[in-house]
Design a protein around this motif. Structure first.
Motif, PDB file in Angstrom:
ATOM      1  N   ILE A  59      32.481  39.940  45.499  1.00 37.62           N
ATOM      2  CA  ILE A  59      33.816  40.420  45.150  1.00 37.62           C
ATOM      3  C   ILE A  59      34.636  40.453  46.431  1.00 37.62           C
ATOM      4  N   ASP A  61      38.227  41.706  47.498  1.00 37.86           N
ATOM      5  CA  ASP A  61      39.396  42.465  47.039  1.00 37.86           C
ATOM      6  C   ASP A  61      39.717  43.514  48.092  1.00 37.86           C
ATOM      7  N   GLU A  64      39.601  49.233  47.499  1.00 35.75           N
ATOM      8  CA  GLU A  64      38.251  49.789  47.446  1.00 35.75           C
ATOM      9  C   GLU A  64      37.849  50.225  46.037  1.00 35.75           C
ATOM     10  N   ARG A  67      36.964  47.181  44.026  1.00 32.21           N
ATOM     11  CA  ARG A  67      35.647  46.673  44.449  1.00 32.21           C
ATOM     12  C   ARG A  67      34.529  47.507  43.841  1.00 32.21           C
ATOM     13  N   CYS A  71      31.855  46.127  41.121  1.00 30.32           N
ATOM     14  CA  CYS A  71      30.431  46.182  41.502  1.00 30.32           C
ATOM     15  C   CYS A  71      29.617  46.935  40.454  1.00 30.32           C
ATOM     16  N   ALA A  83      30.477  43.313  47.962  1.00 26.90           N
ATOM     17  CA  ALA A  83      31.933  43.324  48.030  1.00 26.90           C
ATOM     18  C   ALA A  83      32.406  43.342  49.472  1.00 26.90           C
ATOM     19  N   SER A  85      36.357  43.237  51.849  1.00 27.03           N
ATOM     20  CA  SER A  85      37.747  43.644  51.670  1.00 27.03           C
ATOM     21  C   SER A  85      38.785  42.607  52.072  1.00 27.03           C
TER      22      SER A  85
END
Length: 188
Positions: A59, A61, A64, A67, A71, A83, A85
């Protein structure tokens, strides 16, 4: 705020606003919560047979909470979810780790999802040669309707999902993407 409004609407909640000039604005989200029992016979999606490796999903993204939510849903489906960021961290992760699927936010600071895809296609161009492992499918995830994407932009992605992503919609998209990847690797 568009994502928050979508989530609040989804859960039949409300958003309160308290604003004071020179002091700032406070938003309060209220979501009604009641305990519910899991329906009998509800099917969890599990994409790996017993003894097989779980599908790995990345992921990418900047949010937060998104994500974490994605998840959690993917783990519930039996996937191994990781994940990051931002786009650069996504490229680094992909270079070091086997991956079966990428969920990509289109609107991130610094490099957006479109720039990520340009670099990804450039970096994996050789892996799309005949007889090579097929490129990992990428599903775009955006707070803005995928219908707004140009035909060329939409063709870059295996699928496009709108935030907030509902479990069933994500499950179906993940299932289609993993099946297509498996079919391409068997045929390739």
């Amino acid at each position: 705020l568009a994502i928050v409004q979508g989530l609040v609407d989804l859960f039949h909640g409300t958003i309160g606003i308290d604003s004071k000039v020179g002091e700032g604005t406070r938003f309060t989200v209220t979501i009604p919560v009641t305990a519910v029992a899991v329906p009998a016979g509800s099917a969890e999606a599990h994409f790996a047979a017993p003894g097989e490796e779980r599908p790995r999903v990345l992921i990418v993204d900047d949010n937060e909470l998104i994500r974490e939510s994605l998840c959690e849903m993917l783990e519930h489906m039996g996937c191994e979810a990781s994940a990051v960021s931002n786009a650069d961290a996504g490229h680094a992760w992909l270079a070091a780790t086997r991956c079966d699927l990428v969920l990509l936010d289109l609107h991130m600071p610094d490099k957006d999802g479109f720039e990520f895809m340009d670099e990804y296609v450039e970096n994996t161009g050789a892996s799309n040669a005949a007889g090579a492992v097929p490129r990992t499918p990428v599903i775009a995830v955006s707070a803005y309707a995928p219908d707004g994407l140009s035909r060329d932009a939409a063709n870059r992605f295996f699928d496009c999902l709108t935030k907030p992503v509902h479990y069933e919609v994500l499950r179906d998209a993940v299932q289609r993407a993993l099946a297509a990847r498996h079919k391409a690797s068997v045929e390739g």
